[in-house]
Design a protein around this motif. Structure first.
Motif, PDB file in Angstrom:
ATOM      1  N   GLY A 349      55.928  53.533 -17.287  1.00  0.00           N
ATOM      2  CA  GLY A 349      54.707  52.747 -17.122  1.00  0.00           C
ATOM      3  C   GLY A 349      54.642  51.543 -18.039  1.00  0.00           C
ATOM      4  O   GLY A 349      55.442  51.393 -18.955  1.00  0.00           O
ATOM      5  N   ARG A 350      53.663  50.688 -17.761  1.00  0.00           N
ATOM      6  CA  ARG A 350      53.508  49.444 -18.523  1.00  0.00           C
ATOM      7  C   ARG A 350      53.357  49.710 -20.019  1.00  0.00           C
ATOM      8  O   ARG A 350      53.860  48.971 -20.839  1.00  0.00           O
ATOM      9  N   ASP A 351      52.625  50.775 -20.371  1.00  0.00           N
ATOM     10  CA  ASP A 351      52.419  51.059 -21.789  1.00  0.00           C
ATOM     11  C   ASP A 351      53.511  51.967 -22.356  1.00  0.00           C
ATOM     12  O   ASP A 351      53.511  52.282 -23.538  1.00  0.00           O
ATOM     13  N   SER A 374      60.033  50.515 -15.720  1.00  0.00           N
ATOM     14  CA  SER A 374      58.737  49.890 -16.027  1.00  0.00           C
ATOM     15  C   SER A 374      58.786  48.798 -17.082  1.00  0.00           C
ATOM     16  O   SER A 374      57.787  48.123 -17.304  1.00  0.00           O
ATOM     17  N   TRP A 402      52.061  39.514  -6.733  1.00  0.00           N
ATOM     18  CA  TRP A 402      51.472  38.226  -6.386  1.00  0.00           C
ATOM     19  C   TRP A 402      50.633  37.711  -7.538  1.00  0.00           C
ATOM     20  O   TRP A 402      50.738  36.572  -7.950  1.00  0.00           O
ATOM     21  N   ASP A 404      48.278  39.278 -11.261  1.00  0.00           N
ATOM     22  CA  ASP A 404      47.891  40.400 -12.099  1.00  0.00           C
ATOM     23  C   ASP A 404      46.852  39.890 -13.090  1.00  0.00           C
ATOM     24  O   ASP A 404      47.021  38.824 -13.678  1.00  0.00           O
ATOM     25  N   GLU A 405      45.795  40.681 -13.262  1.00  0.00           N
ATOM     26  CA  GLU A 405      44.691  40.240 -14.118  1.00  0.00           C
ATOM     27  C   GLU A 405      45.154  39.888 -15.533  1.00  0.00           C
ATOM     28  O   GLU A 405      44.688  38.938 -16.141  1.00  0.00           O
ATOM     29  N   GLU A 420      58.910  43.508 -13.592  1.00  0.00           N
ATOM     30  CA  GLU A 420      59.352  44.797 -14.129  1.00  0.00           C
ATOM     31  C   GLU A 420      60.855  44.925 -13.919  1.00  0.00           C
ATOM     32  O   GLU A 420      61.397  44.450 -12.911  1.00  0.00           O
TER      33      GLU A 420
ATOM     34  N   ILE B 175      55.671  56.476 -26.856  1.00  0.00           N
ATOM     35  CA  ILE B 175      55.979  55.313 -26.021  1.00  0.00           C
ATOM     36  C   ILE B 175      57.488  55.241 -25.849  1.00  0.00           C
ATOM     37  O   ILE B 175      58.217  55.130 -26.830  1.00  0.00           O
ATOM     38  N   LYS B 177      60.765  53.315 -24.297  1.00  0.00           N
ATOM     39  CA  LYS B 177      61.247  52.026 -23.781  1.00  0.00           C
ATOM     40  C   LYS B 177      62.766  52.074 -23.720  1.00  0.00           C
ATOM     41  O   LYS B 177      63.398  52.835 -24.460  1.00  0.00           O
ATOM     42  N   ARG B 248      42.265  44.442  -3.621  1.00  0.00           N
ATOM     43  CA  ARG B 248      43.588  44.002  -4.081  1.00  0.00           C
ATOM     44  C   ARG B 248      44.333  45.124  -4.799  1.00  0.00           C
ATOM     45  O   ARG B 248      44.902  44.944  -5.885  1.00  0.00           O
ATOM     46  N   GLN B 250      47.335  47.372  -5.663  1.00  0.00           N
ATOM     47  CA  GLN B 250      48.758  47.026  -5.626  1.00  0.00           C
ATOM     48  C   GLN B 250      49.525  47.959  -4.669  1.00  0.00           C
ATOM     49  O   GLN B 250      49.207  49.133  -4.552  1.00  0.00           O
ATOM     50  N   LYS B 256      44.695  50.325  -9.630  1.00  0.00           N
ATOM     51  CA  LYS B 256      43.324  50.212  -9.113  1.00  0.00           C
ATOM     52  C   LYS B 256      43.105  51.205  -7.980  1.00  0.00           C
ATOM     53  O   LYS B 256      44.051  51.594  -7.302  1.00  0.00           O
ATOM     54  N   GLY B 321      55.501  54.749  -7.316  1.00  0.00           N
ATOM     55  CA  GLY B 321      55.803  54.068  -8.575  1.00  0.00           C
ATOM     56  C   GLY B 321      54.652  54.113  -9.558  1.00  0.00           C
ATOM     57  O   GLY B 321      54.753  53.617 -10.671  1.00  0.00           O
ATOM     58  N   THR B 323      52.348  55.346 -12.367  1.00  0.00           N
ATOM     59  CA  THR B 323      52.684  56.214 -13.491  1.00  0.00           C
ATOM     60  C   THR B 323      51.729  57.396 -13.560  1.00  0.00           C
ATOM     61  O   THR B 323      50.589  57.329 -13.088  1.00  0.00           O
ATOM     62  N   GLN B 324      52.216  58.465 -14.180  1.00  0.00           N
ATOM     63  CA  GLN B 324      51.371  59.648 -14.368  1.00  0.00           C
ATOM     64  C   GLN B 324      50.098  59.290 -15.128  1.00  0.00           C
ATOM     65  O   GLN B 324      49.022  59.780 -14.811  1.00  0.00           O
ATOM     66  N   ALA B 325      50.229  58.425 -16.141  1.00  0.00           N
ATOM     67  CA  ALA B 325      49.072  58.089 -16.971  1.00  0.00           C
ATOM     68  C   ALA B 325      48.017  57.362 -16.145  1.00  0.00           C
ATOM     69  O   ALA B 325      46.829  57.695 -16.211  1.00  0.00           O
ATOM     70  N   GLU B 326      48.461  56.387 -15.331  1.00  0.00           N
ATOM     71  CA  GLU B 326      47.508  55.654 -14.488  1.00  0.00           C
ATOM     72  C   GLU B 326      46.912  56.596 -13.448  1.00  0.00           C
ATOM     73  O   GLU B 326      45.725  56.540 -13.153  1.00  0.00           O
TER      74      GLU B 326
END
Lengths: 441, 351
Positions: A349-351, A374, A402, A404-405, A420, B175, B177, B248, B250, B256, B321, B323-326
């Motif tokens: 994920g993003r974080d 990610s 397209w 992203d906030e 990504e 985290i 990465k 909107r 995704q 969202k 795609g 994430t589990q967290a979202e």
């Protein structure tokens, strides 16, 4: 089986009068090569380019990569895909090394297509930045999928394979500079020394999630979605028996080039007789329905058990839903007493704080991790774009968006991009090349 | 030159011992106590402009007030980094450092660094939210712990690349990465190494440690009697939205969700609803969106009296795609809305 891969190391690709390979220089008669591409009426426009390491070139939407080769025996390079079904893996095939043929959409991309930068910071995200590439940029009349996020990319992918066969012909009658020879012997007739070593198999899970045909990986032309796992000779995989599909987010993708060169398989062949007794490839798949996942895991474990496999490697082409197949297969093998290593990438994920695989099990206690779909990547503009940069943002590329906030659009007016890792062409190299791993921060 | 502000408890802030643990926050416009050691490590590049000192008991029993006072003090200060401790094994001090660092990060967006011993309960409470360096058991470790924090602070302030937690010396924040191994070690080598070790029963380290499972128990089933009186909600990760995708959402890696009024509908009409989910063949869902969100069948059940009704909105997001967290955040937000409206049954459909 005995497979001899004769290697010709390409130092430079140039366009010229005659398509030929001489002293490391591959000369391509552009018109003749384009005629091969245009054999399919569905190709509506096509052009060829050369992209070398260090060039200020960005390519997207990249759809496929293939190593040009020539099978010395009669028959197609990709049995069942570009021609009749013949035995792959037994005989001699000549290979043009240090280069690939890349297939790029002239306009439209999709979920499954990727991006390659040939220089700068972006180059480290994909291995194809290290190769000399003959790049086909083309468009088709496949209007049914023009604006679809999921694309079969049939005409373009097959054009790439025809081109690979055409370029491969340049080395048919030449003497290879070096050869890789892989010989496998019948499992029941192995020597005492081989039988004393631990029996090891590799389980491949190529992408097969689409129910409709045309999107999935093919084994001798057969849709991987419609098969149950089966035993294959490793030489078959290295010799064109398997071609890539057109479905998975791109950093997780195994291109046809990846299958042809599959470093993990080659490593196991090299280790055979030294540290392990390599019994072969159990070719599995990644299907969507739970019943199909369970059936495949059951077949894999049964084959391993029947063969007396002591240890196995399971490699998955994908993340998300396929993680369920990956973990189920590892668990089934461990339950059958097979010591199993997983080979995959992650999506945190993003974080970076999300669960790395959708499905987890404590039995999956030995995993080699090749990257993170990610991770966010921000790259400056390149002088030249082959394809259409907007495709990254517009067409549902798994690594682009397209708008992203927080981050704004993926493709900016000045040609710089933010995306990504997900969309980097074959970026995570789960087939064995990856020098990436994951670490906690 | 960059500026840092330091937080200390009453003991290290040189006010006094346990008998002074009740004191409210006091502020100095210079380094105090361990602040001198930090300043010595920073040299000319970073200046500790202020020190905040607060009693551990006051912070423990009046956390909100203490933080309010400290935040008010910081309001007009310029600072580039915030430091707290080291707190060693002192539990109340560790928790205080964690609370202050978190408040500073949340309010001012400035990175906070602290240090605790692995037995300090503050580690478990706060390690996912800030940099907590692995510190010694007591003040005897001051000379080792301060340079670690100061060195890392300098790296951040200079914009230098940061290494993984284990190499920098702080507790991992959960985290993950990707990194490039140096020297380069291809996956083939790593697999062979792990494979042979596993075969031989030798110890090996997985590159993906399996975290503890995080499962929510499924709610007790409703009786048919209860169900016949209950409104049922429809929730989908299959990406069905009104054509045009007004929220909107995704198509992959969604963050969202949307809620769409179906109170007047007998079913979802093709052409009015479609899927934006990029991870499955959309043909069947676009032809008949009820295949993903079965409003039509639930209306029949409603007429037959099997269910009391359909909740007025259906909720939708995209699962591919994501994430589990979202997913768990969105699930919680949707569940809160349902609970508020007294909904006891929901059907979750995927693709």
């Amino acid at each position: 089986m005995k497979l001899k891969l004769g290697n010709f190391y390409v130092k430079e690709i140039v366009f010229g009068d005659k398509t030929e390979y001489k002293n490391g220089i591959l000369t391509v008669n552009k018109q003749e090569a384009l005629d091969v591409v245009n054999e399919d009426d569905h190709i509506t426009s096509a052009e060829l380019y050369i992209a070398n390491p260090g060039d200020s070139i960005r390519m997207t939407p990249v759809k496929e990569a293939i190593e040009p080769r020539c099978r010395l025996a009669e028959g197609p390079l990709f049995p069942g895909a570009t021609g009749e079904i013949i035995q792959a893996g037994d005989g001699t095939t000549h290979c043009l090394k240090d280069m690939s043929i890349l297939v790029v959409g002239e306009h439209y991309g999709g979920f499954q297509d990727g991006l390659i930068d040939m220089s700068g910071e972006g180059a480290k995200y994909t291995g194809f930045s290290q190769l000399k590439n003959l790049v086909l940029v083309a468009d088709t009349d496949e209007d049914f999928e023009r604006t679809e996020q999921q694309k079969k990319n049939h005409a373009l992918r097959w054009a790439g394979m025809r081109l690979a066969e055409y370029i491969g012909e340049t080395v048919r009658d030449l003497e290879p500079e070096k050869s890789d020879v892989y010989e496998t012997t019948p499992l029941l007739q192995r020597t005492e020394k081989e039988n004393e070593l631990p029996n090891v198999a590799i389980v491949l899970q190529p992408q097969s999630q689409m129910e409709e045909s045309g999107y999935n990986g093919l084994v001798y032309g057969w849709d991987c979605n419609h098969m149950v796992p089966t035993l294959m000779d490793p030489c078959e995989v290295l010799d064109g028996a398997v071609i890539s599909g057109s479905f998975m987010p791109c950093s997780s993708k195994w291109s046809t080039y990846s299958f042809q060169n599959f470093p993990m398989i080659r490593r196991l062949l090299d280790e055979h007789g030294k540290t392990i007794n390599f019994v072969g490839v159990i070719m599995s798949n990644l299907n969507v329905a739970l019943e199909q996942k369970e059936r495949s895991a059951l077949f894999v474990a049964q084959i391993a058990k029947s063969l007396g496999v002591d240890a196995a490697i399971v490699a998955e082409e994908g993340y998300g839903n396929p993680d369920a197949d990956f973990i189920a297969c590892i668990v089934a093998l461990e339950d059958a007493g097979v010591k199993t290593i997983g080979l995959t990438n992650e999506a945190t994920g993003r974080d970076g704080a999300s669960q790395p695989l959708v499905s987890l099990d404590e039995k999956a206690d030995a995993i080699v991790s090749c990257g993170n779909v990610s991770d966010l990547i921000e790259l400056p503009p390149m002088e030249t774009v082959l394809g259409e940069l907007e495709a990254l943002a517009r067409d549902g590329n798994s690594g682009g968006w397209w708008d992203d906030e927080l981050l704004g659009p993926s493709v900016r007016k000045d040609g710089s991009i933010i995306m990504e890792n997900n969309g980097m062409f074959c970026g995570d190299q789960v087939v064995g090349w990856s020098t990436k791993t994951m670490a906690e921060f | 030159m960059k500026k840092a502000i330091l937080y200390l408890n009453q003991f290290f802030g040189q006010v006094g011992g346990e008998d002074m643990a009740h004191i409210e926050p006091v502020f100095h416009d210079k380094p105090v106590g361990p602040g001198m050691a930090f300043q010595a490590n920073f040299g000319e590049d970073v200046k500790i402009t202020h020190t905040i000192v607060c009693g551990d008991n006051y912070m423990g029993s009046n956390t909100e007030d203490a933080l309010k006072t400290i935040m008010a003090f910081l309001e007009d200060k310029e600072f580039d980094i915030f430091l707290a401790g080291p707190a060693f094994r002192a539990g109340r001090y560790g928790a205080a450092c964690g609370h202050v660092c978190k408040a500073v990060q949340d309010k001012f967006g400035v990175t906070a660094i602290t240090s605790m011993n692995d037995e300090n309960p503050g580690v478990e409470m706060f390690k996912s939210q800030m940099y907590i360096f692995k510190g010694g058991a007591s003040a005897a470790a001051m000379r080792q712990d301060v340079p670690k924090m100061a060195g890392f602070a300098k790296k951040i302030l200079n914009g230098e690349p940061l290494l993984p937690a284990a190499e920098e010396g702080y507790f991992g924040r959960g985290i993950r990465k990707q990194i490039w191994l140096e020297p380069a070690a291809p996956a083939t080598d790593r697999v062979m190494d792990m494979l042979l070790k596993k075969i031989n029963g030798e110890p090996f380290v997985s590159e993906l440690p399996i975290p503890k499972a995080d499962r929510v128990p499924i709610a007790d089933a409703l009786t048919p009697e209860e169900l016949s009186k209950s409104e049922v909600a429809l929730v989908t990760s299959g990406g069905i939205v009104p054509v045009g995708n007004p929220d909107r959402i995704q198509s992959a890696s969604a963050t969202k969700w949307g809620a769409y009024d179906i109170s007047e509908m007998e079913g979802l009409k093709s052409g009015e609803f479609f899927t934006i989910h990029a991870g499955y063949d959309p043909a069947a869902a676009n032809e008949d969106p009820n295949r993903t969100v079965p409003v039509d069948v639930l209306r029949e059940f409603e007429k037959e009296g099997k269910i009391g009704g359909i909740y007025k909105y259906f909720y939708s997001t995209v699962g591919t795609g994501t994430t589990q967290a979202e997913a768990s955040r969105m699930g919680q937000e949707i569940a809160e809305g349902l609970i508020k409206d007294g909904i006891k049954a929901a059907i979750l459909t995927s693709t």
